[in-house]
Write a protein that holds these residues in place. Structure first.
Motif, PDB file in Angstrom:
ATOM      1  N   SER A  16       5.565  14.003   7.288  1.00 20.26           N
ATOM      2  CA  SER A  16       5.307  13.529   5.951  1.00 20.26           C
ATOM      3  C   SER A  16       6.184  14.364   5.049  1.00 20.26           C
ATOM      4  CB  SER A  16       3.848  13.704   5.570  1.00 20.26           C
ATOM      5  OG  SER A  16       3.022  13.084   6.521  1.00 20.26           O
ATOM      6  N   LYS A 251      -3.311  12.717   3.958  1.00 10.68           N
ATOM      7  CA  LYS A 251      -1.886  12.404   3.888  1.00 10.68           C
ATOM      8  C   LYS A 251      -1.635  11.192   3.003  1.00 10.68           C
ATOM      9  CE  LYS A 251      -1.019  14.049   8.594  1.00 10.68           C
ATOM     10  NZ  LYS A 251      -0.570  13.670   9.947  1.00 10.68           N
ATOM     11  N   TYR A 255       0.524  10.848  -0.496  1.00  9.73           N
ATOM     12  CA  TYR A 255       1.603   9.872  -0.665  1.00  9.73           C
ATOM     13  C   TYR A 255       1.372   9.047  -1.926  1.00  9.73           C
ATOM     14  CZ  TYR A 255       4.935   6.172   0.317  1.00  9.73           C
ATOM     15  OH  TYR A 255       5.980   5.284   0.212  1.00  9.73           O
ATOM     16  N   LEU A 260       4.062  12.972  -1.324  1.00  3.90           N
ATOM     17  CA  LEU A 260       4.635  12.798   0.008  1.00  3.90           C
ATOM     18  C   LEU A 260       5.606  11.624   0.005  1.00  3.90           C
ATOM     19  CD1 LEU A 260       1.595  13.178   2.431  1.00  3.90           C
ATOM     20  CD2 LEU A 260       3.286  14.901   1.828  1.00  3.90           C
ATOM     21  N   ASP A 261       6.669  11.743   0.774  1.00  5.23           N
ATOM     22  CA  ASP A 261       7.623  10.653   0.905  1.00  5.23           C
ATOM     23  C   ASP A 261       7.454   9.879   2.208  1.00  5.23           C
ATOM     24  OD1 ASP A 261       9.114  10.749  -1.508  1.00  5.23           O
ATOM     25  OD2 ASP A 261       9.959  12.649  -0.820  1.00  5.23           O
ATOM     26  N   TYR A 262       6.829  10.479   3.168  1.00  6.13           N
ATOM     27  CA  TYR A 262       6.469   9.780   4.402  1.00  6.13           C
ATOM     28  C   TYR A 262       4.995  10.051   4.671  1.00  6.13           C
ATOM     29  CZ  TYR A 262      11.337   9.360   6.272  1.00  6.13           C
ATOM     30  OH  TYR A 262      12.662   9.075   6.502  1.00  6.13           O
ATOM     31  N   THR A 263       4.282   9.074   5.138  1.00  6.20           N
ATOM     32  CA  THR A 263       2.966   9.341   5.684  1.00  6.20           C
ATOM     33  C   THR A 263       2.709   8.385   6.831  1.00  6.20           C
ATOM     34  OG1 THR A 263       0.609   9.600   5.240  1.00  6.20           O
ATOM     35  CG2 THR A 263       1.738   7.843   4.039  1.00  6.20           C
ATOM     36  N   TYR A 519       4.370   3.760   9.187  1.00  2.00           N
ATOM     37  CA  TYR A 519       4.509   4.727   8.095  1.00  2.00           C
ATOM     38  C   TYR A 519       4.621   4.022   6.750  1.00  2.00           C
ATOM     39  CZ  TYR A 519       5.764   8.591  11.278  1.00  2.00           C
ATOM     40  OH  TYR A 519       5.758   9.558  12.236  1.00  2.00           O
ATOM     41  N   LYS A 521       7.049   4.894   3.627  1.00  2.00           N
ATOM     42  CA  LYS A 521       8.262   5.705   3.495  1.00  2.00           C
ATOM     43  C   LYS A 521       8.888   5.526   2.122  1.00  2.00           C
ATOM     44  CE  LYS A 521      12.964   6.083   5.379  1.00  2.00           C
ATOM     45  NZ  LYS A 521      13.603   5.772   4.089  1.00  2.00           N
ATOM     46  N   ASN A 522       9.168   6.645   1.479  1.00  2.00           N
ATOM     47  CA  ASN A 522       9.886   6.643   0.209  1.00  2.00           C
ATOM     48  C   ASN A 522      11.390   6.562   0.491  1.00  2.00           C
ATOM     49  OD1 ASN A 522      11.229   7.390  -2.213  1.00  2.00           O
ATOM     50  ND2 ASN A 522       9.392   8.466  -2.910  1.00  2.00           N
TER      51      ASN A 522
END
Length: 546
Positions: A16, A251, A255, A260-263, A519, A521-522
């Motif tokens: 994450s 998580k 996000y 968070l950019d990934y979770t 996921y 995802k950013n």
């Protein structure tokens, strides 16, 4: 991120990513501060390359002769060149002139020789020592029948590292990207002694990052850009900060709040977010299966697991479509066999191995067949009912999955009682090794993009053949693929196809599903390399975009 792999249990280090605000000198497409925060499900166990039980994270701090790039392709590592003899038995590598450890000392061919001999020494108890199979004398050394000094490696000068093989290894170049084969500084090992690898400061590093702040027991650590790394000019991240975060909801909350950019999503979360614009999936070459104990301590159970009809009955009793759609709930797919899809393709036809080896009717749900085989098997072993333990780790949704397996088996197989044994990962791992189980929820992820990575775990004598299955024809085929047919791509492929089909006919393990993680995802996080096998995550080229 890498899966910490054990057969029977997997502690998965999910990533994450947090973009941290700040200032800096980067311009153009880069954000001001190049710093990531990643979360992992499990803490680090060691920073000793020889003793690790997984290399997903640490593949970013240790580098071997090569690295894995996009799509599993081999890219430049510590070797500036590598050549193989015509007979495929001798590889010669030139170590880069500018290759250095993180303490500034020069990396030489002797560091590779020392590392490999140290790893394969039985005293080291390296979990991955089996990957040296095929290197001259490795099997005898692994078995304790020859001194580690006899391993077929040598440094003909400071920059020339030579590897001698017992037989050609088609996937050798890919294998050489695995962090297990990284150099180790003897100077550092001698300096730190038993402390080596137990804390971040008691190790030196060869990859694009070093580790700071790991005490050996804490749940936080940081990867810091390695300014001694030979290719440091391409490394854009200054830091990668890790902390263990086990709760999926925590998580997700981070996000959603922009932290968070990934979770990675849990099964329940996938249902709610699979249509989200940030939703994406990452496949893995991991097969989950039921593994049976052929050497069970209970005589009746041992007799049952050695009966092929009982094993087939259990496989037919599991509705894998329902498992994925109703229980797992993510993008995972049904297994076609032990070897996962998209791992390897026929060198001649390009056909996927899993499709090529697939045997219809060996893995499909069939309640009628399950009961027929079960009844026949019970009659053959002279009992009317059985009570069996089903051992699984208790991380994540493992308990729910185990309940599904138990209910499916009991529903389809009259006279069967299944007791679920959910234990912590380390306990499940220990019981796997010691054979303290009846049925084990097992997992295996490929170390490299070749079917042999999965097939070798069921060989007689394999440290990962926890069920102690023995089949002479299977052993012969796997050995042929690794020895006499190693330099004939078509014959080798057919050997592995036949070996896989024996597994499906005999069901020493019953494959269930292939892992695909979901996921959010950013898109601001760029150029993170993900692969389905080996070291899955590489941050060497990653950066935060504006």
């Amino acid at each position: 991120m890498k899966i910490k792999r054990w057969l029977g249990v997997i502690a998965v280090a999910f990533i994450s990513v947090v973009v941290l605000a700040g200032c800096g000198s980067n311009s153009g497409k880069y954000a001001a501060k190049q710093e990531l925060n990643l979360s992992a499900d499990a803490p680090l166990d060691t920073l000793d390359v020889s003793k690790a039980n997984g290399y997903g994270q640490t593949g970013n701090v240790f580098e071997s002769l090569y690295r894995l790039g996009n799509d599993g392709k081999v890219t430049d590592g510590l070797a500036s060149s590598g050549t193989v003899s015509k007979d495929g038995l001798t590889w010669t590598f030139k170590i880069r002139d500018d290759a250095k450890f993180s303490d500034g000392s020069k990396i030489t061919a002797n560091d590779f020789v020392y590392s490999w001999k140290r790893t394969i020494d039985p005293k080291t108890k390296a979990l991955y020592a089996y990957l040296f199979e095929g290197i001259k004398n490795a099997d005898k050394i692994n078995a304790g029948k020859m001194d580690p000094s006899k391993l077929g490696v040598e440094a003909t000068d400071d920059q020339t590292f030579v590897v001698h093989l017992d037989q050609p290894i088609q996937y050798f170049k890919v294998l050489m990207s695995y962090p297990l084969f990284s150099p180790i500084s003897k100077k550092a090992v001698d300096k730190y002694g038993d402390k080596y690898g137990t804390k971040s400061q008691y190790t030196v590093y060869s990859g694009p990052f070093t580790v700071k702040g790991w005490t050996g027991t804490n749940d936080t650590w940081t990867f810091v850009k390695n300014n001694q790394y030979w290719d440091k000019k391409v490394v854009k991240l200054d830091k990668v900060n890790y902390r263990v975060v086990e709760n999926p909801q925590t998580k997700l909350n981070l996000y959603q709040s922009g932290k968070l950019d990934y979770t990675q999503l849990s099964s329940e979360q996938v249902k709610n977010y699979k249509n989200n614009k940030d939703y994406t999936t990452f496949p893995y070459s991991i097969t989950t299966f039921l593994q049976y104990n052929f050497n069970d301590q209970d005589k009746t159970k041992k007799k049952a697991f050695n009966n092929v009809n009982i094993r087939k009955a259990m496989s037919y009793a599991i509705d894998r479509k329902q498992l994925i759609s109703k229980v797992i709930g993510d993008a995972s797919t049904q297994s076609k066999g032990l070897v996962p899809t998209e791992l390897a393709k026929d060198p001649k036809t390009g056909k996927d191995f899993a499709d090529d080896a697939y045997l219809s009717g060996t893995i499909e749900y069939d309640k009628k067949k399950a009961e027929e085989y079960w009844t026949k098997g019970l009659k053959e072993i002279g009992v009317k009912d059985l009570t069996l333990d089903l051992t699984s780790d208790n991380e994540g949704n493992s308990k729910n999955y185990a309940e599904f397996y138990a209910q499916s088996l009991e529903k389809a197989l009259p006279g069967l009682t299944v007791k679920i044994v959910n234990v912590p990962t380390q306990v499940a791992y220990s019981r796997s090794q010691s054979g303290e189980f009846d049925i084990l929820v097992g997992h295996w992820g490929a170390d490299f993009n070749d079917p042999i990575s999965h097939l070798q775990i069921l060989q007689d004598g394999s440290a990962y053949n926890y069920g102690k299955w023995q089949n002479d024809q299977y052993n012969s085929l796997v050995k042929k693929a690794q020895n006499e047919d190693a330099n004939d791509a078509e014959k080798r492929w057919q050997d592995m196809i036949e070996a896989e089909q024996i597994v499906m006919k005999e069901q020493p393990v019953s494959p269930l599903y292939q892992t695909v993680y979901s996921y959010l995802k950013n898109p601001k996080v760029k150029d993170v390399i993900h692969n389905t096998a080996g070291t899955q995550w590489s941050y060497k080229y990653a950066y935060i975009g504006k």
